[in-house]
Design a protein around this motif. Structure first.
Motif, PDB file in Angstrom:
ATOM      1  N   CYS A  68       0.845  -1.206   0.000  1.00 26.11           N
ATOM      2  CA  CYS A  68       0.000   0.000   0.000  1.00 26.11           C
ATOM      3  C   CYS A  68       0.876   1.249   0.000  1.00 26.11           C
ATOM      4  CB  CYS A  68      -0.932  -0.017   1.206  1.00 26.11           C
ATOM      5  SG  CYS A  68      -2.026   1.406   1.300  1.00 26.11           S
ATOM      6  N   ALA A  69       1.906   1.254   0.820  1.00 24.53           N
ATOM      7  CA  ALA A  69       2.807   2.410   0.874  1.00 24.53           C
ATOM      8  C   ALA A  69       3.545   2.593  -0.445  1.00 24.53           C
ATOM      9  CB  ALA A  69       3.797   2.248   2.022  1.00 24.53           C
ATOM     10  N   LEU A  70       3.986   1.498  -1.054  1.00 20.90           N
ATOM     11  CA  LEU A  70       4.664   1.591  -2.354  1.00 20.90           C
ATOM     12  C   LEU A  70       3.731   2.168  -3.422  1.00 20.90           C
ATOM     13  CD1 LEU A  70       6.632  -1.769  -2.394  1.00 20.90           C
ATOM     14  CD2 LEU A  70       7.625   0.510  -2.522  1.00 20.90           C
ATOM     15  N   ASP A  71       2.494   1.670  -3.453  1.00 22.47           N
ATOM     16  CA  ASP A  71       1.515   2.184  -4.426  1.00 22.47           C
ATOM     17  C   ASP A  71       1.247   3.670  -4.195  1.00 22.47           C
ATOM     18  OD1 ASP A  71       1.322  -0.307  -5.553  1.00 22.47           O
ATOM     19  OD2 ASP A  71      -0.540  -0.839  -4.498  1.00 22.47           O
ATOM     20  N   PHE A  72       1.126   4.061  -2.927  1.00 23.09           N
ATOM     21  CA  PHE A  72       0.865   5.467  -2.605  1.00 23.09           C
ATOM     22  C   PHE A  72       1.989   6.361  -3.125  1.00 23.09           C
ATOM     23  CE2 PHE A  72       1.725   9.017   0.247  1.00 23.09           C
ATOM     24  CZ  PHE A  72       0.543   9.735   0.120  1.00 23.09           C
ATOM     25  N   PHE A  73       3.226   6.003  -2.820  1.00 24.79           N
ATOM     26  CA  PHE A  73       4.338   6.855  -3.235  1.00 24.79           C
ATOM     27  C   PHE A  73       4.562   6.812  -4.749  1.00 24.79           C
ATOM     28  CE2 PHE A  73       5.507   6.766   1.307  1.00 24.79           C
ATOM     29  CZ  PHE A  73       5.558   8.133   1.503  1.00 24.79           C
ATOM     30  N   ARG A  74       4.201   5.724  -5.416  1.00 27.27           N
ATOM     31  CA  ARG A  74       4.262   5.700  -6.883  1.00 27.27           C
ATOM     32  C   ARG A  74       3.255   6.682  -7.474  1.00 27.27           C
ATOM     33  NH1 ARG A  74       4.671  -0.546  -6.615  1.00 27.27           N
ATOM     34  NH2 ARG A  74       6.938  -0.815  -6.675  1.00 27.27           N
ATOM     35  N   LYS A  75       2.049   6.715  -6.906  1.00 30.80           N
ATOM     36  CA  LYS A  75       1.030   7.665  -7.386  1.00 30.80           C
ATOM     37  C   LYS A  75       1.482   9.102  -7.158  1.00 30.80           C
ATOM     38  CE  LYS A  75      -2.927   4.663  -6.536  1.00 30.80           C
ATOM     39  NZ  LYS A  75      -4.101   4.449  -5.667  1.00 30.80           N
ATOM     40  N   VAL A  76       2.059   9.369  -5.986  1.00 27.21           N
ATOM     41  CA  VAL A  76       2.537  10.718  -5.675  1.00 27.21           C
ATOM     42  C   VAL A  76       3.653  11.103  -6.637  1.00 27.21           C
ATOM     43  CG1 VAL A  76       3.754  12.100  -3.947  1.00 27.21           C
ATOM     44  CG2 VAL A  76       1.832  10.681  -3.266  1.00 27.21           C
ATOM     45  N   LYS A  77       4.553  10.173  -6.905  1.00 28.73           N
ATOM     46  CA  LYS A  77       5.668  10.465  -7.814  1.00 28.73           C
ATOM     47  C   LYS A  77       5.170  10.749  -9.228  1.00 28.73           C
ATOM     48  CE  LYS A  77      10.080   8.652  -9.404  1.00 28.73           C
ATOM     49  NZ  LYS A  77      11.021   7.534  -9.361  1.00 28.73           N
ATOM     50  N   LYS A  78       4.131  10.048  -9.639  1.00 26.34           N
ATOM     51  CA  LYS A  78       3.609  10.229 -10.990  1.00 26.34           C
ATOM     52  C   LYS A  78       2.895  11.568 -11.143  1.00 26.34           C
ATOM     53  CE  LYS A  78       1.948   6.553 -12.789  1.00 26.34           C
ATOM     54  NZ  LYS A  78       1.048   5.417 -13.052  1.00 26.34           N
TER      55      LYS A  78
END
Length: 175
Positions: A68-78
């Motif tokens: 969940c944390a990885l997905d969150f930070f990927r979305k933020v980075k995008k």
């Protein structure tokens, strides 16, 4: 938890999970939104750890929190990379304690980006301190029965003679 010769440890493959390679400032910058978006996974993991008191039993829940944390930070980075990096850099450079108070402007820009791109509001002050009830699909663990032992010594009969204390009562003020 005490480890004995009967304790089975998980295999290496069960423990390998992609790590979150972020600095403290980056984790702190995304903490409020991350906590809100991954709240269910975090609560499930903490409930498992609290109820079972065995970290080996909660590996799946721990993987869910990390993913969940990885997905969150990927979305933020995008979508909000620039705003996020400005906010994280401000937290890192503005004070030794990474205080939020010095970075309210960059925080506002980051929060606006999160609202515009994901429609995620920053949680209100005190949100994470409120009491909440977490609904789970896991079964409640079986509680250990409390052992009841019979009284080893029978009581004295009611007509047993009780002479007065030899050196007076412990509660002399009641006499």
């Amino acid at each position: 938890m005490v480890i004995t010769s009967n304790t089975t440890l998980p295999e290496e493959s069960e423990l390998n999970v992609q790590e979150l390679n972020l600095s403290s400032a980056a984790l702190r910058a995304g903490s409020f939104h991350l906590g809100k978006q991954c709240e269910n996974a975090n609560n499930e993991f903490m409930l498992c750890r609290q109820e079972l008191d065995d970290p080996r039993a909660c590996l799946g829940e721990g993987r869910a929190v990390t993913s969940c944390a990885l997905d969150f930070f990927r979305k933020v980075k995008k979508s909000c990379h620039e705003e996020f990096m400005q906010y994280a850099t401000c937290l890192d450079k503005s004070s030794g304690t990474m205080a939020f108070s010095h970075c309210r402007k960059t925080q506002g820009v980051f929060d606006k980006c999160m609202k515009d791109n994901f429609d995620w509001d920053r949680p209100s002050y005190g949100y994470f301190a409120r009491a909440k009830v977490h609904k789970t699909a896991r079964e409640e663990p079986k509680k250990e029965e409390i052992a009841v032992y019979p009284d080893a010594t029978p009581g004295l009969p009611a007509d047993y003679p009780t002479p007065p204390a030899k050196y007076g009562s412990r509660f002399f003020w009641l006499e």
